[in-house]
Write a protein that holds these residues in place. Structure first.
Motif, short mmCIF file in Angstrom:
data_model
loop_
_atom_site.label_atom_id
_atom_site.label_comp_id
_atom_site.label_asym_id
_atom_site.label_seq_id
_atom_site.Cartn_x
_atom_site.Cartn_y
_atom_site.Cartn_z
N SER A 109 0.83 -1.20 0.00
CA SER A 109 0.00 0.00 0.00
C SER A 109 0.87 1.25 0.00
CB SER A 109 -0.89 0.00 1.24
OG SER A 109 -1.45 1.28 1.46
N LEU A 110 0.64 2.13 -0.95
CA LEU A 110 1.37 3.40 -0.98
C LEU A 110 1.13 4.18 0.31
CD1 LEU A 110 0.82 4.49 -4.67
CD2 LEU A 110 2.91 3.60 -3.64
N GLY A 111 -0.10 4.20 0.78
CA GLY A 111 -0.41 4.92 2.01
C GLY A 111 0.40 4.40 3.19
N TYR A 112 0.48 3.09 3.35
CA TYR A 112 1.26 2.51 4.43
C TYR A 112 2.74 2.82 4.27
CZ TYR A 112 -2.08 -0.20 7.16
OH TYR A 112 -3.08 -0.57 8.03
N LEU A 113 3.25 2.71 3.04
CA LEU A 113 4.66 3.00 2.81
C LEU A 113 4.98 4.45 3.14
CD1 LEU A 113 5.25 0.98 -0.47
CD2 LEU A 113 6.23 0.50 1.79
N PHE A 114 4.11 5.38 2.72
CA PHE A 114 4.32 6.79 3.03
C PHE A 114 4.28 7.02 4.54
CE2 PHE A 114 2.55 7.83 -1.35
CZ PHE A 114 3.80 8.03 -1.90
N ARG A 115 3.33 6.38 5.20
CA ARG A 115 3.23 6.51 6.66
C ARG A 115 4.50 5.99 7.33
NH1 ARG A 115 1.38 2.74 10.53
NH2 ARG A 115 0.68 3.72 12.44
N ASP A 116 4.96 4.83 6.91
CA ASP A 116 6.16 4.24 7.51
C ASP A 116 7.39 5.10 7.27
OD1 ASP A 116 4.69 2.14 8.51
OD2 ASP A 116 5.38 0.69 7.03
N ILE A 117 7.56 5.63 6.07
CA ILE A 117 8.74 6.46 5.80
C ILE A 117 8.65 7.77 6.57
CG2 ILE A 117 7.92 7.61 3.68
CD1 ILE A 117 11.47 6.35 4.19
N ARG B 180 7.19 8.18 9.47
CA ARG B 180 7.51 7.85 10.87
C ARG B 180 9.01 7.67 11.05
NH1 ARG B 180 3.30 3.60 13.28
NH2 ARG B 180 2.78 5.08 14.90
N ALA B 181 9.65 7.02 10.08
CA ALA B 181 11.09 6.80 10.17
C ALA B 181 11.84 8.13 10.12
CB ALA B 181 11.56 5.87 9.05
N PHE B 182 11.45 9.01 9.19
CA PHE B 182 12.06 10.35 9.12
C PHE B 182 11.87 11.06 10.46
CE2 PHE B 182 12.39 10.33 4.48
CZ PHE B 182 13.41 11.23 4.23
N SER B 183 10.66 11.03 10.97
CA SER B 183 10.35 11.74 12.22
C SER B 183 11.17 11.22 13.39
CB SER B 183 8.86 11.62 12.53
OG SER B 183 8.10 12.28 11.55
N ARG B 184 11.30 9.89 13.49
CA ARG B 184 12.07 9.30 14.60
C ARG B 184 13.53 9.75 14.54
NH1 ARG B 184 9.09 4.72 13.50
NH2 ARG B 184 10.75 3.89 12.18
N VAL B 185 14.13 9.67 13.35
CA VAL B 185 15.53 10.04 13.21
C VAL B 185 15.72 11.53 13.51
CG1 VAL B 185 17.43 10.28 11.55
CG2 VAL B 185 16.10 8.17 11.63
N LEU B 186 14.86 12.38 12.93
CA LEU B 186 14.98 13.81 13.16
C LEU B 186 14.74 14.16 14.62
CD1 LEU B 186 15.51 16.60 12.00
CD2 LEU B 186 13.09 16.71 11.35
N GLN B 187 13.74 13.54 15.24
CA GLN B 187 13.43 13.83 16.64
C GLN B 187 14.61 13.55 17.54
OE1 GLN B 187 10.55 15.18 18.47
NE2 GLN B 187 12.32 15.27 19.79
#
Length: 163
Positions: free
Chosen positions: A26-34, A36-43
């Protein structure tokens, strides 16, 4: 034009009478996961400066255009106004922003960065750049540009569908 099977649309299963739409397709799931990953690293990188990921989005918008109204800021960041108010309360307490009543329309409140809010830009922006670079490791510049084009196109499709 892509076929529906090319974009993770339901595919017939072996029993032929039910459709399967796996989250990993699912594109939606993939976008959500990426996201979240960006947010975790940046946070993890900005936290040392006392900034939350939620505040980051508002700071980023104000660094581009200071003095937005609360409503404009909500729209730029894509957050509901009550969420914006909560974030701004925390940012104001930390001394990153100040609220100023609009002189032409007293119902509006403009948000301005303080000196401290401005001073965070050269400290925090490199972390966002680093996170983007980390995500793009092993991806060519040409592929990155294609991804940007595709994402902009998809965003427009969804914005057009929402109207």
């Amino acid at each position: 034009m892509a076929k529906s099977s090319d974009v993770g649309a339901p595919a017939a299963t072996s029993d032929g009478d039910r459709l399967e739409f796996l989250p990993e397709n699912s594109l939606g799931y993939l976008f959500r996961d990426i996201h979240r990953a960006f947010s975790r690293v940046l946070q993890t990188r900005i936290a040392a400066h006392g900034v939350t990921i939620g505040q980051w989005y508002f700071l980023r918008a104000l660094w581009e255009e200071d003095g937005l109204t609360q409503r404009e800021l909500s729209q730029r960041v894509g957050m509901m106004e009550p969420t914006t108010v909560t974030a701004l309360n925390g940012m104001e307490k930390r001394g990153y922003v100040k609220r100023v009543r609009n002189t032409t329309d007293r119902r509006k409140v403009n948000i301005y960065l303080t000196d401290l809010g401005h001073s965070l830009r050269p400290k925090l922006l490199p972390f966002a750049m680093e996170t983007n670079e980390m995500a793009a490791t092993g991806v060519t510049a040409k592929e990155i540009e294609k991804v940007r084009q595709v994402l902009r196109h998809m965003k427009k499709n969804l914005e057009d569908a929402g109207h």
